[in-house]
Design an enzyme around this catalytic site. Structure first.
Site, mmCIF file in Angstrom:
data_model
loop_
_atom_site.group_PDB
_atom_site.id
_atom_site.type_symbol
_atom_site.label_atom_id
_atom_site.label_comp_id
_atom_site.label_asym_id
_atom_site.label_seq_id
_atom_site.Cartn_x
_atom_site.Cartn_y
_atom_site.Cartn_z
ATOM 1 N N ARG A 69 0.842 -1.198 0.000
ATOM 2 C CA ARG A 69 0.000 0.000 0.000
ATOM 3 C C ARG A 69 0.873 1.241 0.000
ATOM 4 O O ARG A 69 2.084 1.184 0.245
ATOM 5 C CB ARG A 69 -0.910 0.013 1.239
ATOM 6 N N GLY A 70 0.235 2.381 -0.228
ATOM 7 C CA GLY A 70 0.931 3.636 -0.050
ATOM 8 C C GLY A 70 1.110 3.935 1.429
ATOM 9 O O GLY A 70 0.567 3.254 2.298
ATOM 10 N N GLY A 71 1.899 4.947 1.720
ATOM 11 C CA GLY A 71 2.037 5.378 3.101
ATOM 12 C C GLY A 71 3.217 4.760 3.820
ATOM 13 O O GLY A 71 4.003 4.013 3.254
ATOM 14 N N HIS A 76 -1.689 -2.178 13.625
ATOM 15 C CA HIS A 76 -3.041 -2.740 13.708
ATOM 16 C C HIS A 76 -3.101 -3.653 14.922
ATOM 17 O O HIS A 76 -2.125 -4.355 15.234
ATOM 18 C CB HIS A 76 -3.383 -3.560 12.463
ATOM 19 N N GLY A 148 -4.592 3.937 3.936
ATOM 20 C CA GLY A 148 -3.598 3.560 2.939
ATOM 21 C C GLY A 148 -4.216 2.666 1.893
ATOM 22 O O GLY A 148 -4.959 1.741 2.232
ATOM 23 N N LEU A 160 -8.771 1.478 5.520
ATOM 24 C CA LEU A 160 -8.650 2.382 6.647
ATOM 25 C C LEU A 160 -8.666 1.622 7.963
ATOM 26 O O LEU A 160 -9.109 0.470 8.031
ATOM 27 C CB LEU A 160 -9.780 3.411 6.634
ATOM 28 N N CYS A 177 3.023 6.928 10.696
ATOM 29 C CA CYS A 177 3.030 7.488 9.342
ATOM 30 C C CYS A 177 4.309 8.277 9.049
ATOM 31 O O CYS A 177 4.338 9.141 8.175
ATOM 32 C CB CYS A 177 1.799 8.347 9.105
#
EC number: 2.3.1.181
Length: 217
Positions: A69-71, A76, A148, A160, A177
């Site tokens: 993913r991006g970011g 989590h 992301g 999300l 982040c």
């Protein structure tokens, strides 16, 4: 075409990640979109642009997983609502930037439903606590939700994460982040006592409302 919502409970991160990638790779123009709602056991994930040094205090109990993913880096864990959005953006007629905006608005509106004012910060995807009466100043500007996405063949996956009653100490092991000193908060710390299922249902309603103006009637 309607969206299929799947409630997956507590699901292993790596197997869920692999399932998202397989679903996206194998889908075609007739494949219904899906939204997966779940929680993960404790895990750190590092996005494509991520710097592993942002995990400044590693834990033997919490694995680090590199993902597409991006970011940057995030955490989590239990007590966090994770929503994965497996959407055909071409069919919906929206681009990634608009999808991000709609997801963020759904989170802002969900928090407003529970009496919390929140906002975007330009250039830093996610949702942050706004200045509001009765809220300790230490939580103003704290991040309450991360976002992301990955887009492949005009189809999105990842999504999300909204902190409801989350282990905030785990966030203290990272620069969330990529931002050193960025505070992270959850809804419970802000005084929200509703259970995670109630909040999850409200978030789903707001997400579907944001997507309704396109295909989900």
């Amino acid at each position: 075409m309607s969206v299929l919502v799947k409630h997956l409970g507590v699901a292993d991160y790596v197997s869920t990640y692999e399932a998202m990638r397989a679903f996206t790779k194998e889908r075609n123009s007739a494949t219904p979109d899906e939204i997966w709602v779940l929680e993960h056991p404790p895990v750190f994930t590092l996005g494509l642009a991520g710097d592993a040094s942002n995990l400044h205090s590693p834990s033997n109990q919490i694995p680090l997983v590199q993902v597409d993913r991006g970011g940057e880096i995030t955490y989590h864990g239990p007590g966090q609502i994770v929503v994965y959005l497996l959407l055909d953006l071409k069919r919906l007629g929206i681009f990634v930037k608009e999808l991000v905006s709609r997801i963020e608005q759904a989170v802002i509106d969900t928090l407003a439903d529970f009496g919390i004012a929140a906002e975007r910060h330009p250039g830093a995807p996610g949702i942050y606590i706004s200045k509001q009466s009765g809220l300790p100043v230490e939580w103003i500007g704290a991040k309450v939700a991360a976002l992301g996405l990955k887009v492949s063949k005009s189809c999105s996956y990842h999504g999300l994460a909204l902190n409801v009653a989350t282990d905030l100490e785990a966030f203290g092991r990272i620069h969330p982040c990529g931002y050193e000193g960025l505070k992270t908060v959850d809804m419970q710390t802000l005084g929200i006592k509703d259970n995670i299922d109630t909040i999850s249902q409200k978030l789903l309603e707001q997400l579907q409302k944001q997507l309704m103006s396109h295909d989900y009637k």
